[in-house]
Design a protein around this motif. Structure first.
Motif, PDB file in Angstrom:
ATOM      1  N   SER A 144       0.904  -1.250   0.137  1.00 54.79           N
ATOM      2  CA  SER A 144      -0.014   0.064   0.031  1.00 54.79           C
ATOM      3  C   SER A 144       0.959   1.306  -0.024  1.00 54.79           C
ATOM      4  N   MET A 145       2.002   1.271   0.838  1.00 62.14           N
ATOM      5  CA  MET A 145       2.960   2.427   0.795  1.00 62.14           C
ATOM      6  C   MET A 145       3.336   2.617  -0.617  1.00 62.14           C
ATOM      7  N   LYS A 146       3.651   1.663  -1.198  1.00 59.92           N
ATOM      8  CA  LYS A 146       4.043   1.736  -2.805  1.00 59.92           C
ATOM      9  C   LYS A 146       3.268   2.329  -3.519  1.00 59.92           C
ATOM     10  N   PHE A 147       1.799   1.859  -3.362  1.00 56.48           N
ATOM     11  CA  PHE A 147       0.787   2.551  -4.070  1.00 56.48           C
ATOM     12  C   PHE A 147       0.862   4.099  -4.026  1.00 56.48           C
ATOM     13  N   LEU A 148       0.782   4.519  -2.622  1.00 61.22           N
ATOM     14  CA  LEU A 148       0.894   5.767  -2.213  1.00 61.22           C
ATOM     15  C   LEU A 148       2.092   6.616  -2.716  1.00 61.22           C
ATOM     16  N   LEU A 149       3.256   6.043  -2.966  1.00 58.02           N
ATOM     17  CA  LEU A 149       4.436   6.815  -3.510  1.00 58.02           C
ATOM     18  C   LEU A 149       4.787   6.795  -4.734  1.00 58.02           C
ATOM     19  N   ARG A 150       3.953   5.855  -5.529  1.00 57.07           N
ATOM     20  CA  ARG A 150       4.287   5.748  -6.935  1.00 57.07           C
ATOM     21  C   ARG A 150       4.100   7.020  -7.761  1.00 57.07           C
ATOM     22  N   ASP A 151       4.840   7.205  -8.967  1.00 56.35           N
ATOM     23  CA  ASP A 151       4.660   8.238  -9.625  1.00 56.35           C
ATOM     24  C   ASP A 151       3.357   8.801 -10.153  1.00 56.35           C
ATOM     25  N   GLU A 152       2.417   7.645 -10.448  1.00 55.59           N
ATOM     26  CA  GLU A 152       1.082   7.852 -10.653  1.00 55.59           C
ATOM     27  C   GLU A 152      -0.030   7.877  -9.233  1.00 55.59           C
ATOM     28  N   GLY A 153       0.666   7.737  -8.141  1.00 56.93           N
ATOM     29  CA  GLY A 153       0.013   7.695  -6.984  1.00 56.93           C
ATOM     30  C   GLY A 153      -0.636   8.957  -6.542  1.00 56.93           C
ATOM     31  N   PRO A 154      -1.279   8.624  -5.186  1.00 54.50           N
ATOM     32  CA  PRO A 154      -2.105   9.895  -4.776  1.00 54.50           C
ATOM     33  C   PRO A 154      -1.237  11.239  -4.277  1.00 54.50           C
ATOM     34  N   LEU A 155      -0.109  10.569  -3.784  1.00 52.51           N
ATOM     35  CA  LEU A 155       0.941  11.654  -3.132  1.00 52.51           C
ATOM     36  C   LEU A 155       1.429  12.642  -4.510  1.00 52.51           C
ATOM     37  N   ASN A 156       1.932  11.821  -5.487  1.00 54.04           N
ATOM     38  CA  ASN A 156       2.179  12.715  -6.548  1.00 54.04           C
ATOM     39  C   ASN A 156       1.327  13.557  -7.215  1.00 54.04           C
ATOM     40  N   GLU A 157       0.195  12.704  -7.453  1.00 49.41           N
ATOM     41  CA  GLU A 157      -0.937  13.412  -8.276  1.00 49.41           C
ATOM     42  C   GLU A 157      -1.461  14.769  -7.593  1.00 49.41           C
ATOM     43  N   GLY A 158      -1.575  14.471  -6.185  1.00 56.33           N
ATOM     44  CA  GLY A 158      -1.975  15.657  -5.119  1.00 56.33           C
ATOM     45  C   GLY A 158      -1.211  16.850  -5.275  1.00 56.33           C
ATOM     46  N   LEU A 159       0.214  16.527  -5.244  1.00 57.80           N
ATOM     47  CA  LEU A 159       1.085  17.533  -5.146  1.00 57.80           C
ATOM     48  C   LEU A 159       0.956  18.299  -6.533  1.00 57.80           C
ATOM     49  N   MET A 160       0.964  17.464  -7.618  1.00 55.44           N
ATOM     50  CA  MET A 160       1.036  18.205  -8.954  1.00 55.44           C
ATOM     51  C   MET A 160      -0.548  19.155  -9.106  1.00 55.44           C
ATOM     52  N   ALA A 161      -1.578  18.566  -8.456  1.00 55.63           N
ATOM     53  CA  ALA A 161      -2.735  19.126  -8.686  1.00 55.63           C
ATOM     54  C   ALA A 161      -2.752  20.466  -7.909  1.00 55.63           C
ATOM     55  N   ILE A 162      -1.972  20.541  -6.889  1.00 52.65           N
ATOM     56  CA  ILE A 162      -1.945  21.812  -6.072  1.00 52.65           C
ATOM     57  C   ILE A 162      -0.815  22.752  -6.522  1.00 52.65           C
ATOM     58  N   GLY A 163       0.044  22.333  -7.582  1.00 54.03           N
ATOM     59  CA  GLY A 163       0.822  23.026  -8.221  1.00 54.03           C
ATOM     60  C   GLY A 163       2.251  23.153  -7.557  1.00 54.03           C
ATOM     61  N   LEU A 164       2.534  22.352  -6.500  1.00 54.20           N
ATOM     62  CA  LEU A 164       3.861  22.563  -5.759  1.00 54.20           C
ATOM     63  C   LEU A 164       4.855  21.820  -6.590  1.00 54.20           C
ATOM     64  N   ILE A 165       4.604  20.791  -7.485  1.00 55.24           N
ATOM     65  CA  ILE A 165       5.787  20.287  -8.192  1.00 55.24           C
ATOM     66  C   ILE A 165       5.189  20.124  -9.649  1.00 55.24           C
ATOM     67  N   SER A 166       6.072  20.014 -10.753  1.00 57.18           N
ATOM     68  CA  SER A 166       5.550  19.932 -12.118  1.00 57.18           C
ATOM     69  C   SER A 166       5.538  18.612 -12.603  1.00 57.18           C
ATOM     70  N   GLU A 167       6.510  17.729 -12.141  1.00 61.10           N
ATOM     71  CA  GLU A 167       6.533  16.338 -12.315  1.00 61.10           C
ATOM     72  C   GLU A 167       6.754  15.314 -11.295  1.00 61.10           C
ATOM     73  N   PRO A 168       6.600  14.096 -11.431  1.00 62.61           N
ATOM     74  CA  PRO A 168       6.642  13.197 -10.218  1.00 62.61           C
ATOM     75  C   PRO A 168       7.889  13.199  -9.521  1.00 62.61           C
ATOM     76  N   LEU A 169       7.979  13.124  -8.321  1.00 63.19           N
ATOM     77  CA  LEU A 169       9.372  13.061  -7.385  1.00 63.19           C
ATOM     78  C   LEU A 169      10.052  11.870  -7.578  1.00 63.19           C
ATOM     79  N   GLY A 170       9.343  10.770  -8.208  1.00 65.20           N
ATOM     80  CA  GLY A 170      10.216   9.692  -8.406  1.00 65.20           C
ATOM     81  C   GLY A 170      10.767   8.881  -6.965  1.00 65.20           C
ATOM     82  N   ILE A 171      10.046   8.841  -6.267  1.00 67.61           N
ATOM     83  CA  ILE A 171      10.329   8.225  -5.014  1.00 67.61           C
ATOM     84  C   ILE A 171      10.489   6.722  -4.898  1.00 67.61           C
TER      85      ILE A 171
END
Lengths: 306, 342
Positions: A144-171
Motif C-alpha cells: 500500500s505504501m508503494k501505491f501511495l508513493l508511486r509516480d501515478e499515486g495519490p501523493l504525486n498527483e496531489g502535489l501536482m494538482a495543487i501546483g507544488l511540483i510539475s513532475e513526479p518526485l520519483g520516490i
C-alpha cells in the motif's frame, strides 16, 4: 531484573520459592528450543564447508568469514585485499535503519507526548488508533505504501494538482522510499514505549521548572527528555533492530537493486548462490553488531534506575 | 459465534476424514494451478489435496535440502532444476508401466536433456522468458536484447528485471553472444562490466510483481514470462512481448515424483491425471502457457493459439534452455551477480 526489584517483585517471588524451578521451566524450555538451538546451529554452520547448491559439508572451515572480509578478485586467485562489498552492504543497512529510526523518533515522540497529555479517559482510544494499521499484514502495508508513493499515486498527483511540483518526485525505488517504508512499518514500536514513559512523567516537575523561569526548550531538554529517556532508548532499539534485518521494504520499495543485510542473507539460503555457511556467517556478524549496540545502550539506562 | 465456528470446524474435519481415502501433498509455484482442477482430482480419486507454494526454483531446492524432502509427494521444478534435483538425489524413479498415460507426452518432450527418458518427471507447462515493452512509451523496434542492456532513452530508468540470477545472466549471455557457462576470463570480465553499465538503466529487480509493474506503469519495459505478458495485456496494459533476434529463454516446468514421497500411489495418480489432455488444458487456459501433451488442442481456449506471446516471428532468434554450470564456473557467476547487486 532491576525493574522487578524496584516494583517489589522480589518479595512476591519469595511466596513461590518452592515452585520456582518448575515455574521457570516453560520459559527455559522455550528459550532453549526456540532461541538457543537455532542460534547454535547458525554458529556451527558458519564454520563449516559449503556444499554446492545449498547445504553444508561437516568439515571445519573459515571460508565464510574469509569471503566476508577478503576480496580475491572475480576468479578467486588474486592476492587478498580488504573486501568492501559486504562492509558496504552492512553500512548501507545501518544507515537506512538509522534514518528510519530518526524519522520515527521525530514523529513518534510528539505523538506519544500528545497522547500522554490527553485526559485519562481518551488515552486508551488514541493508543488504539495508533495500532489499527498494524492489524493488517506487513506485506499488505508495504505494498500500500508503494501505491501511495508511486509516480501515478495519490501523493504525486496531489502535489501536482495543487501546483507544488510539475513532475513526479520519483520516490519509488530509491533509498528514501525504503526509509519511509521502514519508518511506517515500525512507528508504533517507537510511540508505545515513549508513551508509557511520558505517561509516568510527573508534570509538576515541568511546572516547577517553569516557576523557576526555565524556558520551554530548557524544560524539554533538561527535565522531560532525561526522565523519559528509557522509553526513547527502548523505542529506538525496537525500530532500529528489525529495520536492520528487514528485506520486505528494500525489495518492494527499493526495487531490490542493492542488497541490504536481510536480502543478502536471504540470497545465500534461497537464491542461486546456495552458500549456507556464508549466510550463517553474515547472520553471526549482524548478531554481534546488534549485541554490541544493545550492551552500549543498556549501560546508561541501568545507571538511571539506580 | 465462537461456538458456531468451532462446530463448523469440527464438522469439516469429520467430513474431511470421512470422505478422503488418502492424501496428496503438492509443492507448487504460486498462481499457477487452477483451484477447481485440484477439486476435480480430489473428487475423482477421493484424495485430500494439500498444496504449499514457492516462488523460485532455488527456493524449492533450498527448502527440500533443508529437510522438507519426505513431506511432499510431487513438486514442479523448471527444466534445469529437474537436472539439479536429479543430481542431488531428490527424485524418485517412475518404473515402466507405472504411468498409464505416459504415452500422451508429446514426442518432442518425451526425452528431454534434463531428464532422459522422463525417468522422474512429466511435462507440466512450457513457455518462454523474454521481455515486454509498453508501446505507449516506446514505438521503435523491440526485438533486440538492447532494450534491456543498452536501452533507448525513452526506456532508460524504467526497466524492471526479474530478480533471478539464472534468467538475468542467461539473457545477458545471449546479448553478448557468449556461452551461458563460459570459463573464458575475458568473456566473464566483459559480462561483469556490461551488467554494471546496464544496471544504471534499470529501475528495479522484481519477479513476483513483474506483471503488476507493467500494468501499473511503474515500469515501461520488463523482463517477463510469456504467460505473464499475456495476462498483463489482458489486464489493459498496452505491452508487446519481444522475441529478440539474439535469442530468448525457453523453459519447461515439470511435475516430478519426489524421493520418499509419503503418498507415492496418489502422486502417480495425480501425474496420470495431469497427462489427460482435458486436465492439463485447464492449466494452460488459466496460466496462458503451453502444455507438453498430445491431443490438448480441442480443449484449449481458441484465443491461445493466436496470442502473440506464443507465436515467435520468423526472424526471432533461437529459444534456449538455462544451462547447469559446474561448481567452479558457477562460483564466478555467483560473484558477478553479487557485484551486480552490491
Amino acid at each position: 531484573m532491576a525493574g522487578g526489584a524496584a516494583t517489589g517483585g522480589s518479595v512476591q517471588s519469595e511466596t513461590y520459592r518452592e515452585a520456582r524451578t518448575w515455574l521457570l521451566l516453560p520459559a527455559w524450555v522455550t528459550l532453549g528450543i526456540l532461541t538457543l538451538a537455532p542460534l547454535t546451529i547458525m554458529l556451527v554452520y558458519s564454520f563449516l564447508t559449503k556444499e554446492f547448491r545449498g547445504g553444508v559439508i561437516w568439515e571445519f572451515s573459515l571460508a565464510a568469514y574469509d569471503q566476508f572480509f577478503f576480496d580475491r578478485g572475480l576468479f578467486g586467485d588474486e592476492p587478498p585485499r580488504i573486501e568492501w562489498t559486504y562492509i558496504g552492504i552492512f553500512w548501507r543497512s545501518i544507515w537506512q535503519a538509522g534514518a528510519a529510526t530518526v524519522l520515527s523518533l521525530l514523529i513518534g515522540f510528539p505523538t506519544a507526548y500528545f497522547i500522554a497529555m490527553r485526559p485519562q479517559k481518551e488515552r486508551a482510544l488514541w493508543v488504539f488508533l495508533v495500532t489499527i494499521p498494524y492489524w493488517v499484514n506487513l506485506l499488505i502495508r508495504t505494498v500500500s505504501m508503494k501505491f501511495l508513493l508511486r509516480d501515478e499515486g495519490p501523493l504525486n498527483e496531489g502535489l501536482m494538482a495543487i501546483g507544488l511540483i510539475s513532475e513526479p518526485l520519483g520516490i519509488v525505488n530509491t533509498n528514501l522510499a525504503v526509509q519511509l517504508g521502514l519508518f511506517y512499518s515500525y512507528l508504533p514500536f517507537m510511540v508505545l514505549p515513549i508513551y508509557a514513559a511520558v505517561e509516568r512523567y510527573n508534570l509538576a516537575l515541568s511546572e516547577a521548572a517553569a516557576d523557576l523561569y526555565a524556558p520551554r526548550w530548557t524544560i524539554l531538554r533538561r527535565i522531560v527528555l532525561p526522565s523519559v529517556r528509557p522509553g526513547i532508548v527502548a523505542g529506538c532499539i525496537l525500530v532500529f533492530v528489525p529495520s536492520l534485518g528487514s528485506f520486505l521494504a528494500p525489495d518492494l520499495l527499493g526495487g531490490a537493486k542493492t542488497f541490504m543485510i536481510g536480502s543478502l542473507i536471504e540470497e545465500q539460503f534461497k537464491g542461486n548462490a546456495g552458500n549456507w555457511p556464508f549466510g550463517a556467517a553474515a547472520s553471526m556478524i549482524l548478531l554481534t553488531m546488534v549485541l554490541i549496540l544493545l550492551i552500549l545502550s543498556a549501560r546508561p539506562s541501568r545507571k538511571g534506575v539506580r | 459465534m465462537k461456538k458456531l465456528l468451532t462446530t463448523a470446524a469440527a464438522l469439516s474435519l469429520i467430513a474431511g476424514a470421512a470422505s478422503a481415502e488418502g492424501k496428496l501433498v503438492i509443492y507448487h509455484w504460486f498462481e499457477y494451478m487452477p483451484q477447481d482442477l485440484l477439486e476435480k482430482f480430489s473428487e475423482e480419486h477421493d484424495v485430500e489435496v494439500v498444496m504449499d507454494t514457492y516462488d523460485s526454483n532455488e527456493a524449492l531446492l533450498a527448502s527440500l535440502k533443508a529437510g522438507a524432502i519426505g513431506t511432499y509427494d510431487v513438486a514442479v521444478p523448471g527444466d534445469y532444476m529437474v537436472q539439479i534435483m536429479g543430481n542431488e538425489g531428490l527424485l524418485d524413479t517412475i518404473a515402466d508401466g507405472e504411468l498409464a498415460n505416459k504415452g500422451n507426452i508429446a514426442p518432442e518432450w518425451a526425452d528431454p536433456s534434463f531428464d532422459p527418458g522422463r525417468a522422474s518427471s512429466i511435462p507440466y507447462q512450457w513457455g518462454s522468458t523474454s521481455f515486454a515493452v509498453n508501446r505507449d512509451v516506446y514505438e521503435g523496434d523491440i526485438n533486440s536484447t538492447d532494450i534491456l542492456f543498452n536501452p533507448p532513452e525513452e526506456l532508460s530508468g524504467k526497466i524492471n528485471m526479474l530478480d533471478s540470477q539464472g534468467e538475468v545472466l542467461a539473457m545477458a549471455a545471449l546479448h553478448m553472444d557468449i556461452p551461458q557457462c563460459s570459463s573464458d576470463r575475458d568473456q566473464l570480465r566483459a559480462l561483469n562490466d556490461m551488467l554494471q553499465s546496464a544496471k544504471a538503466h534499470w529501475a528495479s529487480f522484481n519477479s513476483d510483481t513483474a506483471k503488476e509493474v507493467l500494468v501499473s506503469g511503474d515500469a515501461a519495459a520488463g523482463q517477463i514470462y510469456d504467460g505473464f505478458a499475456a495476462k498483463a495485456r489482458a489486464e489493459g496494459a498496452n505491452v508487446e512481448y519481444a522475441f529478440p533476434t539474439q535469442g530468448y529463454i525457453v523453459w519447461m516446468d515439470n511435475v516430478v515424483l519426489l524421493k520418499d514421497a509419503p503418498n507415492r500411489e496418489n502422486a502417480l495418480l495425480f501425474m496420470d491425471f495431469l497427462l489427460e489432455p482435458e486436465n492439463i488444458a485447464a492449466v494452460t487456459n488459466y496460466a496462458r502457457y503451453n502444455a507438453g501433451v498430445t491431443g490438448v488442442a480441442g480443449f484449449l481456449d481458441p484465443s491461445l493459439a493466436e496470442q502473440p506471446e506464443s507465436n515467435p516471428p520468423a526472424e526471432a532468434g533461437a529459444g534456449v534452455f538455462i544451462e547447469v554450470c559446474d561448481q567452479a564456473t558457477q562460483e564466478v557467476y555467483d560473484q558477478i551477480w553479487t557485484n551486480l547487486k552490491k
